[in-house]
Design a protein around this motif. Structure first.
Motif, PDB file in Angstrom:
ATOM      1  N   CYS A 220     -56.510 -16.911   4.762  1.00  0.00           N
ATOM      2  CA  CYS A 220     -57.324 -17.069   6.055  1.00  0.00           C
ATOM      3  C   CYS A 220     -58.080 -16.166   6.405  1.00  0.00           C
ATOM      4  O   CYS A 220     -59.403 -16.140   6.643  1.00  0.00           O
ATOM      5  N   THR A 221     -57.383 -14.614   6.197  1.00  0.00           N
ATOM      6  CA  THR A 221     -58.136 -13.623   6.479  1.00  0.00           C
ATOM      7  C   THR A 221     -59.556 -13.340   5.657  1.00  0.00           C
ATOM      8  O   THR A 221     -60.544 -13.115   6.117  1.00  0.00           O
TER       9      THR A 221
ATOM     10  N   ASN B 142     -61.130 -15.653   4.210  1.00  0.00           N
ATOM     11  CA  ASN B 142     -62.057 -16.645   4.599  1.00  0.00           C
ATOM     12  C   ASN B 142     -62.610 -16.250   5.828  1.00  0.00           C
ATOM     13  O   ASN B 142     -63.902 -16.606   6.035  1.00  0.00           O
ATOM     14  N   LYS B 143     -62.182 -15.585   6.873  1.00  0.00           N
ATOM     15  CA  LYS B 143     -62.808 -15.177   7.951  1.00  0.00           C
ATOM     16  C   LYS B 143     -63.677 -14.166   7.722  1.00  0.00           C
ATOM     17  O   LYS B 143     -64.943 -14.081   8.373  1.00  0.00           O
ATOM     18  N   GLN B 144     -63.421 -13.309   6.709  1.00  0.00           N
ATOM     19  CA  GLN B 144     -64.481 -12.241   6.276  1.00  0.00           C
ATOM     20  C   GLN B 144     -65.603 -12.874   5.763  1.00  0.00           C
ATOM     21  O   GLN B 144     -66.808 -12.529   6.041  1.00  0.00           O
TER      22      GLN B 144
ATOM     23  N   ILE C  30     -66.786 -16.032   6.452  1.00  0.00           N
ATOM     24  CA  ILE C  30     -67.343 -16.594   7.489  1.00  0.00           C
ATOM     25  C   ILE C  30     -68.160 -15.646   8.344  1.00  0.00           C
ATOM     26  O   ILE C  30     -69.373 -15.871   8.610  1.00  0.00           O
ATOM     27  N   GLN C  31     -67.656 -14.311   8.726  1.00  0.00           N
ATOM     28  CA  GLN C  31     -68.235 -13.342   9.396  1.00  0.00           C
ATOM     29  C   GLN C  31     -69.589 -12.818   8.382  1.00  0.00           C
ATOM     30  O   GLN C  31     -70.787 -12.677   9.057  1.00  0.00           O
TER      31      GLN C  31
ATOM     32  N   LYS D  49     -72.222 -15.255   8.803  1.00  0.00           N
ATOM     33  CA  LYS D  49     -72.699 -15.413  10.273  1.00  0.00           C
ATOM     34  C   LYS D  49     -73.725 -13.869  10.324  1.00  0.00           C
ATOM     35  O   LYS D  49     -74.943 -14.207  10.952  1.00  0.00           O
TER      36      LYS D  49
ATOM     37  N   ASN E 278     -66.335 -19.549  -1.266  1.00  0.00           N
ATOM     38  CA  ASN E 278     -65.615 -19.256  -0.351  1.00  0.00           C
ATOM     39  C   ASN E 278     -65.240 -20.601   0.534  1.00  0.00           C
ATOM     40  O   ASN E 278     -64.692 -20.276   1.767  1.00  0.00           O
TER      41      ASN E 278
END
Length: 178
Positions: A22-23, A25-27, A29-30, A33, A176
């Motif tokens: 999840c971490t 994947n958050k990276q 996603i960021q 963005k 990702n």
């Protein structure tokens, strides 16, 4: 070891693995963005109703070449800030992050070169309009034609960079799960 302890250890390990995933994947996603935000900035600058490109064209229509050249300088500064921001994005540990970042940088560098090329065109147009000597005027017109050929090559670089960028973006999103 009894079944209860094995279950607790298994749950802890699974939770840790999912948390790490999840971490990352958050990276990713960021990162996506950030890249999307930079694209929005460039789009606003180049094709926004009140963007720099529109202002530059308005000055050119009025034949206010020095003002148009100032806008081109502002575009250069804006492109350079965006490119610096992109180079400073942390892509460590993100699948295809580095490749995605490089494709974005390559594309925006090609786009910057294309839009900043108009500086040469504006300077040449200014020269043409100020030239009184017929022979020098003819030479200046020929130079303008050569600039058009050079600009066509710059467009080709942008097309190629955009194609590579789009392919890399898709790979990044697939890798990702975005």
């Amino acid at each position: 070891m009894d079944l209860k302890k094995i279950s607790i250890v298994s749950f802890a390990v699974l939770s840790f693995v999912l948390l790490c995933g999840c971490t990352k994947n958050k990276q990713a996603i960021q990162l996506k963005k950030t890249m999307d935000d930079k694209e929005d900035q460039i789009t606003s600058m180049l094709i926004g109703e009140k963007g720099m490109e529109s202002a530059k064209l308005n000055y050119l229509i009025k034949r206010e070449y020095d003002s148009a050249l100032l806008i081109i300088d502002q575009q250069e500064t804006a492109f350079n800030v965006i490119l610096k921001d992109l180079k400073n994005v942390n892509v460590e540990g993100i699948k295809k992050g580095k490749e995605f970042q490089q494709a974005e940088i390559h594309y925006y560098t090609a786009l910057r070169n294309l839009y900043l090329f108009s500086k040469k065109e504006v300077e040449q147009q200014k020269k043409i309009e100020q030239e009184k000597n017929e022979n020098k005027f003819s030479i200046a017109i020929d130079e303008r034609y050569k600039l058009a050929l050079d600009k066509q090559r710059l467009y080709q670089f942008v097309y190629e960079a955009d194609d590579k960028r789009n392919r890399m973006k898709k790979q990044f999103e697939v890798e990702n799960s975005l």
